[in-house]
Design a protein around this motif. Structure first.
Motif, PDB file in Angstrom:
ATOM      1  N   ASP A 198       0.808  -1.221   0.000  1.00  0.00           N
ATOM      2  CA  ASP A 198       0.000   0.000   0.000  1.00  0.00           C
ATOM      3  C   ASP A 198       0.842   1.273   0.000  1.00  0.00           C
ATOM      4  O   ASP A 198       0.305   2.382   0.000  1.00  0.00           O
ATOM      5  N   GLY A 199       2.175   1.148   0.024  1.00  0.00           N
ATOM      6  CA  GLY A 199       3.060   2.303  -0.043  1.00  0.00           C
ATOM      7  C   GLY A 199       3.238   3.057   1.255  1.00  0.00           C
ATOM      8  O   GLY A 199       3.943   4.069   1.285  1.00  0.00           O
ATOM      9  N   SER A 200       2.648   2.582   2.346  1.00  0.00           N
ATOM     10  CA  SER A 200       2.715   3.318   3.609  1.00  0.00           C
ATOM     11  C   SER A 200       3.962   3.006   4.432  1.00  0.00           C
ATOM     12  O   SER A 200       4.255   3.705   5.401  1.00  0.00           O
ATOM     13  N   VAL A 201       4.676   1.942   4.074  1.00  0.00           N
ATOM     14  CA  VAL A 201       5.858   1.525   4.826  1.00  0.00           C
ATOM     15  C   VAL A 201       7.009   1.296   3.853  1.00  0.00           C
ATOM     16  O   VAL A 201       6.823   0.759   2.753  1.00  0.00           O
ATOM     17  N   LEU A 202       8.199   1.725   4.258  1.00  0.00           N
ATOM     18  CA  LEU A 202       9.414   1.478   3.484  1.00  0.00           C
ATOM     19  C   LEU A 202      10.283   0.510   4.277  1.00  0.00           C
ATOM     20  O   LEU A 202      10.622   0.757   5.435  1.00  0.00           O
ATOM     21  N   TYR A 203      10.629  -0.608   3.640  1.00  0.00           N
ATOM     22  CA  TYR A 203      11.555  -1.568   4.234  1.00  0.00           C
ATOM     23  C   TYR A 203      12.937  -1.352   3.631  1.00  0.00           C
ATOM     24  O   TYR A 203      13.065  -1.042   2.439  1.00  0.00           O
ATOM     25  N   PHE A 204      13.984  -1.545   4.424  1.00  0.00           N
ATOM     26  CA  PHE A 204      15.338  -1.371   3.913  1.00  0.00           C
ATOM     27  C   PHE A 204      16.317  -2.090   4.823  1.00  0.00           C
ATOM     28  O   PHE A 204      15.982  -2.517   5.943  1.00  0.00           O
ATOM     29  N   LEU A 210      17.277  -5.788   8.729  1.00  0.00           N
ATOM     30  CA  LEU A 210      16.148  -5.203   8.021  1.00  0.00           C
ATOM     31  C   LEU A 210      15.335  -4.321   8.970  1.00  0.00           C
ATOM     32  O   LEU A 210      15.097  -4.685  10.132  1.00  0.00           O
ATOM     33  N   TYR A 211      14.933  -3.162   8.441  1.00  0.00           N
ATOM     34  CA  TYR A 211      14.168  -2.173   9.198  1.00  0.00           C
ATOM     35  C   TYR A 211      12.927  -1.785   8.406  1.00  0.00           C
ATOM     36  O   TYR A 211      12.845  -2.005   7.183  1.00  0.00           O
ATOM     37  N   LYS A 212      11.973  -1.163   9.104  1.00  0.00           N
ATOM     38  CA  LYS A 212      10.827  -0.567   8.415  1.00  0.00           C
ATOM     39  C   LYS A 212      10.627   0.851   8.933  1.00  0.00           C
ATOM     40  O   LYS A 212      10.836   1.151  10.106  1.00  0.00           O
ATOM     41  N   ALA A 213      10.267   1.740   8.012  1.00  0.00           N
ATOM     42  CA  ALA A 213      10.005   3.139   8.353  1.00  0.00           C
ATOM     43  C   ALA A 213       8.624   3.505   7.829  1.00  0.00           C
ATOM     44  O   ALA A 213       8.236   3.099   6.722  1.00  0.00           O
ATOM     45  N   THR A 214       7.860   4.240   8.606  1.00  0.00           N
ATOM     46  CA  THR A 214       6.496   4.589   8.226  1.00  0.00           C
ATOM     47  C   THR A 214       6.450   5.946   7.522  1.00  0.00           C
ATOM     48  O   THR A 214       7.286   6.816   7.760  1.00  0.00           O
ATOM     49  N   LYS A 215       5.460   6.110   6.675  1.00  0.00           N
ATOM     50  CA  LYS A 215       5.303   7.346   5.924  1.00  0.00           C
ATOM     51  C   LYS A 215       4.772   8.445   6.837  1.00  0.00           C
ATOM     52  O   LYS A 215       3.791   8.259   7.561  1.00  0.00           O
ATOM     53  N   LEU A 216       5.435   9.574   6.792  1.00  0.00           N
ATOM     54  CA  LEU A 216       5.057  10.702   7.638  1.00  0.00           C
ATOM     55  C   LEU A 216       4.095  11.627   6.910  1.00  0.00           C
ATOM     56  O   LEU A 216       3.857  11.494   5.704  1.00  0.00           O
ATOM     57  N   ALA A 217       3.566  12.604   7.623  1.00  0.00           N
ATOM     58  CA  ALA A 217       2.590  13.532   7.045  1.00  0.00           C
ATOM     59  C   ALA A 217       3.166  14.330   5.885  1.00  0.00           C
ATOM     60  O   ALA A 217       2.456  14.683   4.944  1.00  0.00           O
ATOM     61  N   ASN A 218       4.486  14.606   5.933  1.00  0.00           N
ATOM     62  CA  ASN A 218       5.105  15.391   4.865  1.00  0.00           C
ATOM     63  C   ASN A 218       5.545  14.546   3.670  1.00  0.00           C
ATOM     64  O   ASN A 218       6.152  15.059   2.737  1.00  0.00           O
ATOM     65  N   GLY A 219       5.255  13.221   3.695  1.00  0.00           N
ATOM     66  CA  GLY A 219       5.611  12.348   2.586  1.00  0.00           C
ATOM     67  C   GLY A 219       6.930  11.629   2.758  1.00  0.00           C
ATOM     68  O   GLY A 219       7.223  10.688   2.005  1.00  0.00           O
TER      69      GLY A 219
END
Length: 640
Positions: free
Chosen positions: A283-289, A302-311
Motif C-alpha cells: 500500500d506504499g505506507s511503509v518502506l523496508y530497507f 532489516l528495518y521498516k520506516a512509516t510514511k510521515l505527514a510530509n511524505g
C-alpha cells in the motif's frame, strides 16, 4: 667479492620493494579499495607465499568485498601459522560459502575451542546448527522452474529488477564509466525497459529517464511506490572525498510533470551508516530497507520506516530477531497476503545469501528457506513477483551465469490436476405391500451440494433411471419426489470413491457409480409401523435407540411439509385395558413431544394411544409375538 655484493644489493632492493608494496596495499585496504589491495598483496605473495600479513589482507579483502568464497586458501595459510579463533571462524565461513559443509563444520568446531566469549560461542552454535539443518531444507514451491534471462544479462552485474507501469527497472554495469575499486567491477547504474510480466524487451534497454545516473559511483536496488510517484534507490561507493563515505538511500518525487533530482533521505540518519535495498509495502505506507546502524543483531539488519505527514519516511524500527540474525539480511519484499520475503546468510541455507519467507502464525513468525529450486551455494537475492506467487524474478551469481550477478525469471509449473468425471446412475423404485420393489418412473431427482445449493437434477426415465454428474471428494444430498409418494431425501458422498491424483493415468478419467432410492406410496389413513421403538418397562420416556428411529420420521416430515400425521402407540394384551390405554397414550405423547423438539410444528401431529385394542396377533403366546403387538405407528391423516 663483487658477486656477494651484488646479492646483498639485490636482496636489499627486494626488501625495499616488499615494504613499499606492503604500505601501498595497507593504504588501499584502509580506503576500502579491496580489489587494488588484493592485486598489491598478491605481488607480495608471489615472492613470499607464506607471508602472514599478505595472506591476511588478501583474505580479508575478499571477505569484505563479498567474495569470501575466494578467501579459503589464504585463511588456510593463516590457520597453519596462527590457529586463532578469528582465522578458523573466517575459514569456516569461506568453506560454507563454497558449499563445503563438512569442512566448514570442522573449522567452526576448531574455533569453538579457541574462545570463551559467549557471543562468539553462540554465533558458532548458530553456524553449526544451520549447517546441520541444510540437508532438511525442502522446496517452498516444488514445481517452480528457474531460468537465466540470458538475453538480458551482461558479463557484469545485472540485478534486483522490479516492474512498474509496464516497465522493468533494474541495476546493471552496462554503459559503465569507471571501475569500483572495492570489487574491481564496473560501477552500476539504473536502467529500464518495457516488460509485460516476465516477458522483457531486451532490445530497447535505456538508462533511467526519470533522472540522470551519476558517474563514478554505484547506483542500484531501485524501489518505486505503488502509485509510481516516488523512486527510492541506493547510492554510494564514490571515490571522491567530497562525497558521502558510505551507501545511502536517495529519493526522487514526481512533481509538476517530472521527477525531482534525487535527495538524501533523513532516515539514513548518519553518514557513516550503510543503508540500502529499499522496498515499499503493497500500500506504499511503509518502506523496508537494510542497514548496519548500531543497535542491530549483527551484519546488516532489516528495518521498516512509516510514511510521515510530509511524505518522507521516518521512525525506523528493527524487524527483530525472528528475521534478523548476526549475519546479513537484505532485499526485503512484503506481499499482499502478509508474507515477508528477504535474503539472508544468517538463517539455515546453502552457502551465501539465500532467499527466505517469514510467515505469520499463531506461534509467531516462522522463517522458511525457499529451497534448492530457488537458492544455491552462491548469492541469491532480490525476489520480485510479477504475478504472485506464480511468476517473477530473482538475482543470483550462481555458476552457469553470464559472469556476475544475473537476473533469472521463474514460473510455477505445477501440473494441472487430472480431471475426474463422476457419473451417478440413480434408480428409483417403489416398495410394494408384499415387500418387493418395482421400478418407479418419472420421479423427480434434485441434487444439492454441501452448501445446500442445487447443482443438478432431472426426472427418471421409463426405466426409473437418471444420470447425474458429481464432483469428486464432495458431499451431496438428493431429494426424490413424485406425486402420490412420500418425498425422500438421502445423503451421498464421492469421498473415497475416486483414485488419488498420483494413481490417475489418463488426463480425463470417467467413473460411474450407482445408487437406488426407494419411495413409499402416500396413502391417507394407512398405518406404517416404526421399527425398533422400544420403551423401558412401564415407562414412556424416549430411549436413545428409539430416538434414532424417531429421527427418521422427523426427516420424513421435513421432506413432506404438506402432510399431517397421527402417531399411535400400541401395547400387548397383558395388563388391564385402562392401564394399557394410559401407558400407550403417554408413550405416544412422549414421541410427539420429541418430534416437536426437532422443529416440527405441533399442529401437524396427533398423539393417540390405542392400548391393546388393535392387536396384530390375537392370543399372542411368545415374547416375540407380544413384541409385534407392542409397536409405534404413524399414518397420514391430512395432506395440505
Amino acid at each position: 667479492m663483487k658477486r656477494s655484493l651484488f646479492f646483498i644489493i639485490l636482496f636489499g632492493l627486494l626488501g625495499t620493494a616488499c615494504t613499499s608494496l606492503y604500505k601501498k596495499g595497507q593504504k588501499q585496504f584502509s580506503s576500502g579499495e579491496y580489489q587494488y589491495a588484493i592485486s598489491t598483496f598478491s605481488k607480495v605473495l608471489e615472492k613470499d607465499p607464506e607471508n602472514k600479513e599478505a595472506n591476511f589482507y588478501v583474505a580479508e579483502s575478499y571477505r569484505l568485498s563479498n567474495r569470501i568464497e575466494k578467501s579459503s586458501s589464504y585463511y588456510e595459510k593463516l590457520v597453519e601459522e596462527d590457529g586463532t579463533f578469528e582465522n578458523y571462524y573466517r575459514l569456516g565461513q569461506s568453506y560454507k560459502s563454497q558449499g563445503r559443509a563438512e569442512e566448514a563444520l570442522e573449522a567452526f568446531k576448531e574455533a569453538q575451542g579457541l574462545t570463551l566469549d559467549d557471543a562468539y560461542s553462540n554465533e558458532l552454535k548458530r553456524e553449526i546448527a544451520n549447517l546441520e539443518k541444510s540437508d532438511e531444507i525442502e522446496d517452498y514451491w516444488p514445481y517452480l522452474e528457474l531460468e537465466n534471462y540470458t538475453l538480458l544479462n551482461t558479463a557484469g552485474p545485472d540485478y534486483a529488477p522490479i516492474v512498474n507501469e509496464g516497465y522493468m527497472y533494474f541495476t546493471s554495469s552496462r554503459q559503465a564509466s569507471g571501475i569500483y575499486p572495492g570489487t574491481g567491477t564496473a560501477y552500476t547504474k539504473l536502467f529500464r525497459t518495457r516488460a509485460e510480466g516476465i516477458k522483457v524487451d531486451v532490445q530497447n534497454i535505456q538508462a533511467l529517464p526519470e533522472f540522470r545516473n551519476e558517474e563514478g559511483l554505484n547506483q542500484g536496488a531501485i524501489a518505486i511506490s505503488p502509485d509510481g510517484n516516488t523512486i527510492i534507490y541506493a547510492r554510494g561507493n564514490s571515490t571522491s572525498k567530497k562525497d558521502l563515505p558510505d551507501v545511502h538511500l536517495f529519493a526522487s518525487y514526481f512533481r509538476g510533470g517530472g521527477f525531482t533530482q534525487p535527495i538524501w533521505m533523513p532516515l539514513n540518519e548518519d553518514e557513516f551508516w550503510w543503508n540500502s535495498t529499499p522496498a515499499f509495502s503493497p500500500d506504499g505506507s511503509v518502506l523496508y530497507f537494510a542497514s548496519n546502524r548500531p543497535g542491530g543483531y549483527g551484519g546488516t539488519d532489516l528495518y521498516k520506516a512509516t510514511k510521515l505527514a510530509n511524505g518522507d519516511f521516518g521512525n525506523p524500527v528493527n524487524l527483530g530477531p525472528e528475521i534478523n540474525t548476526p549475519g546479513n539480511e537484505m532485499f526485503p519484499r512484503l506481499v499482499a497476503d502478509g508474507k515477508f520475503f528477504f535474503a539472508s546468510d544468517g538463517h539455515a541455507g546453502f552457502g551465501k545469501l539465500d532467499m527466505f519467507v517469514a510467515e505469520p502464525s499463531e506461534q509467531g513468525t516462522v522463517v522458511k528457506n525457499l529451497g534448492p529450486k530457488i537458492n544455491s551455494v552462491a548469492d541469491d537475492f532480490g525476489i520480485y513477483f510479477t504475478n504472485y506467487p506464480q511468476e517473477g524474478f530473482i538475482t543470483s551469481n550462481r555458476e552457469g551465469g553470464a559472469g556476475d550477478d544475473d537476473i533469472y525469471y521463474f514460473e510455477d509449473k505445477t501440473p494441472k490436476p487430472k480431471l475426474v468425471n463422476i457419473f451417478l446412475n440413480v434408480t428409483t423404485k417403489e416398495k410394494q405391500e408384499n415387500g418387493s420393489e418395482v421400478i418407479l418412473p418419472q420421479t423427480r431427482i434434485a441434487l444439492y451440494d454441501s452448501a445446500n445449493k442445487m447443482t443438478g437434477g432431472d426426472f427418471t426415465n421409463q426405466s426409473g433411471r437418471v444420470r447425474l454428474t458429481l464432483a469428486p471428494n464432495a458431499d451431496f444430498s438428493m431429494i426424490a419426489s413424485k406425486s402420490g409418494y412420500f418425498t425422500k431425501s438421502i445423503t451421498y458422498t464421492t469421498k473415497g470413491k475416486t483414485p488419488s491424483q498420483e494413481e490417475l493415468i489418463q488426463e480425463i478419467t470417467n467413473i460411474t457409480l450407482d445408487t437406488t432410492i426407494i419411495l413409499d406410496a402416500l396413502i391417507l389413513e394407512k398405518s406404517i409401523v416404526l421399527d425398533n421403538i422400544y420403551y423401558d418397562l412401564d415407562k414412556a420416556e424416549i430411549r436413545p435407540d428409539a430416538a434414532l428411529e424417531l429421527d427418521k420420521l422427523v426427516t420424513i416430515l421435513k421432506d413432506n411439509p404438506t402432510i399431517s400425521i397421527e402417531l399411535s402407540s400400541h401395547t400387548d394384551a397383558r395388563a388391564t385395558d385402562a392401564y394399557n390405554d394410559a401407558l400407550s397414550q403417554r408413550r405416544a405423547e412422549s414421541a410427539v413431544a420429541y418430534i416437536v423438539s426437532k422443529g416440527i410444528a405441533p399442529e401437524r401431529l396427533v398423539a393417540k394411544g390405542y392400548g391393546k385394542r388393535q392387536l396384530i396377533i390375537e392370543n399372542a403366546q411368545t415374547e416375540d409375538e407380544h413384541q409385534v403387538n407392542r409397536r409405534t405407528e404413524f399414518k397420514v391423516i391430512d395432506i395440505k
